[in-house]
Design an enzyme around this catalytic site. Structure first.
Site, PDB file in Angstrom:
ATOM      1  N   ASP A  27       2.755  -1.332  -7.920  1.00 14.34           N
ATOM      2  CA  ASP A  27       2.793  -2.796  -7.895  1.00 14.34           C
ATOM      3  C   ASP A  27       3.988  -3.303  -8.705  1.00 14.34           C
ATOM      4  OD1 ASP A  27       2.002  -5.350  -7.244  1.00 14.34           O
ATOM      5  OD2 ASP A  27       0.445  -5.476  -8.777  1.00 14.34           O
ATOM      6  N   ARG A  31       8.360  -8.637  -7.949  1.00 15.53           N
ATOM      7  CA  ARG A  31       8.823  -9.227  -9.214  1.00 15.53           C
ATOM      8  C   ARG A  31      10.083  -8.530  -9.734  1.00 15.53           C
ATOM      9  NH1 ARG A  31       3.057  -8.737 -11.768  1.00 15.53           N
ATOM     10  NH2 ARG A  31       2.804  -7.608  -9.809  1.00 15.53           N
ATOM     11  N   SER A  72      -2.194  -1.985   1.634  1.00 14.00           N
ATOM     12  CA  SER A  72      -3.629  -2.275   1.679  1.00 14.00           C
ATOM     13  C   SER A  72      -3.960  -3.068   2.931  1.00 14.00           C
ATOM     14  CB  SER A  72      -4.059  -3.035   0.424  1.00 14.00           C
ATOM     15  OG  SER A  72      -3.994  -4.420   0.636  1.00 14.00           O
ATOM     16  N   ASN A  75      -2.647  -6.440   2.826  1.00 20.01           N
ATOM     17  CA  ASN A  75      -1.205  -6.716   2.847  1.00 20.01           C
ATOM     18  C   ASN A  75      -0.721  -7.272   4.188  1.00 20.01           C
ATOM     19  OD1 ASN A  75      -0.431  -3.905   0.677  1.00 20.01           O
ATOM     20  ND2 ASN A  75      -0.607  -6.066   0.141  1.00 20.01           N
ATOM     21  N   ARG A  78       0.834 -10.817   4.380  1.00 19.89           N
ATOM     22  CA  ARG A  78       2.187 -11.171   3.916  1.00 19.89           C
ATOM     23  C   ARG A  78       3.050 -11.610   5.104  1.00 19.89           C
ATOM     24  NH1 ARG A  78       3.785  -7.300  -1.201  1.00 19.89           N
ATOM     25  NH2 ARG A  78       1.792  -7.539  -2.271  1.00 19.89           N
TER      26      ARG A  78
HETATM   27  C1  IPE Z   1       3.862  -3.555  -4.367  1.00 19.85           C
HETATM   28  O1  IPE Z   1       4.673  -4.536  -4.905  1.00 19.85           O
HETATM   29  C2  IPE Z   1       4.193  -3.325  -2.922  1.00 19.85           C
HETATM   30  C3  IPE Z   1       3.036  -3.021  -2.095  1.00 19.85           C
HETATM   31  C4  IPE Z   1       2.440  -3.892  -1.306  1.00 19.85           C
HETATM   32  C5  IPE Z   1       2.578  -1.655  -2.083  1.00 19.85           C
HETATM   33  P1  IPE Z   1       4.418  -6.069  -4.595  1.00 19.85           P
HETATM   34  O2  IPE Z   1       5.094  -6.430  -3.338  1.00 19.85           O
HETATM   35  O3  IPE Z   1       2.944  -6.365  -4.641  1.00 19.85           O
HETATM   36  O4  IPE Z   1       5.165  -6.749  -5.806  1.00 19.85           O
HETATM   37  P2  IPE Z   1       4.761  -8.070  -6.587  1.00 19.85           P
HETATM   38  O5  IPE Z   1       3.324  -7.961  -6.987  1.00 19.85           O
HETATM   39  O6  IPE Z   1       5.003  -9.226  -5.654  1.00 19.85           O
HETATM   40  O7  IPE Z   1       5.691  -8.081  -7.760  1.00 19.85           O
HETATM   41 MG    MG Z   2       1.677  -7.069  -6.072  1.00 20.81          MG
END
Ligand code: IPE
Ligand code: MG
Length: 256
Positions: A27, A31, A72, A75, A78
């Site tokens: 994770d 960011r 996941s 996800n 997104r």
């Molecule tokens: C993890 O990083 C990527 C996955 C989905 C595996 P993120 O995309 O969740 O990064 P943040 O939480 O926005 O920083």
């Molecule tokens: Mg994340």
């Protein structure tokens, strides 16, 4: 789906103070990228490099099993372009690394629903699993399109189907038998679950399997992960007193 098989780890519990099986919620890619003024895509690509460093370091640190959360079931919500980038990551990883994984004795498994993945991606996954199927030195499991609750529900459904077909009886079902219906059947439970990025939740990762896992949360973003942060997490694990619901021997004596 494999039914419960003789655990390949029988007789090899992690040494005291050392986890046999480490699981990581990768994770912080977004960011990490944002802090650098980069698109999130580049955070995910840097995350693949972090995965390579972590997989390279883990066996020498006594870890035998590494399970990582790559995508996941949640996800999918997104933006489409980001989902597309995340979907491309296994290809990016295996294209550059499968030969090395194969050579270095790494057994690759991918758990999670194959439905919803492109035929191309399924082929890449199946190829990676087949090429490494006889490896035993190190077990890398990638949870991709995986959700802990969905996996538990699927296991319950499969057991119910066995009962409906007259092959099993409800009386057969105990914790060990149920575990044999999960996607992680045959793997030891995770001793240590690590989540970088400062978030402190499981996010639907290995819910059943995490029953007695120690949890370590680290402030580092995943793209910066590698040997040193893994060493730090293992050092933290070594300080934990794992009692599995029992009490320590001295207190048994004190309790009379
Ligand atoms: C993890 O990083 C990527 C996955 C989905 C595996 P993120 O995309 O969740 O990064 P943040 O939480 O926005 O920083
Ligand atoms: Mg994340």
């Amino acid at each position: 789906m494999a039914a419960a098989e003789t655990p390949p780890y029988a007789g090899a519990p992690g040494e005291p103070g050392r986890p046999l099986h480490v699981a990581i919620v990768m994770d912080g890619n977004g960011r990490w990228a944002k802090r650098r003024g980069l698109p999130r895509t580049l955070g995910h690509r840097a995350g693949v490099e972090a995965l390579k460093r972590t997989v390279a370091a883990a066996p020498d640190l006594g870890v035998g099993w590494l399970t990582i959360f790559g995508f996941s079931t949640e996800n999918w919500s997104r933006p489409a372009a980001e989902v597309a980038e995340l979907m491309a990551l296994p290809k990016r990883y295996f294209e550059t690394d499968i030969a090395r994984l194969e050579r270095e004795g790494v057994r690759v498994r991918v758990i999670g629903r194959r439905e919803g993945l492109s035929a191309d991606l399924v082929r890449i996954i199946e190829d990676a699993e087949a090429r490494t199927a006889n490896n035993t030195r190190f077990h890398l499991t990638i949870a991709f399109n995986y959700g802990g609750q969905a996996d538990i529900a699927a296991a319950a459904r499969r057991f119910a189907e066995e009962v409906a077909a007259g092959r099993r009886s409800p009386d057969d079902l105990d914790e060990a038998a149920f575990g044999g219906f999960l996607a992680t059947a045959g793997a030891p439970p995770p001793d240590l679950i690590i989540r970088p990025s400062g978030e402190q939740r499981l996010s639907n990762f290995l819910l059943w399997e995490a029953a007695y896992a120690e949890l370590v949360f680290q402030d580092i973003m995943w793209p910066d992960y590698g040997e040193e942060p893994l060493r730090a997490a293992l050092a933290e694990f070594a300080t934990r007193d794992r009692r599995y619901g029992a009490i320590v021997a001295d207190d048994v004596l004190a309790a009379g």
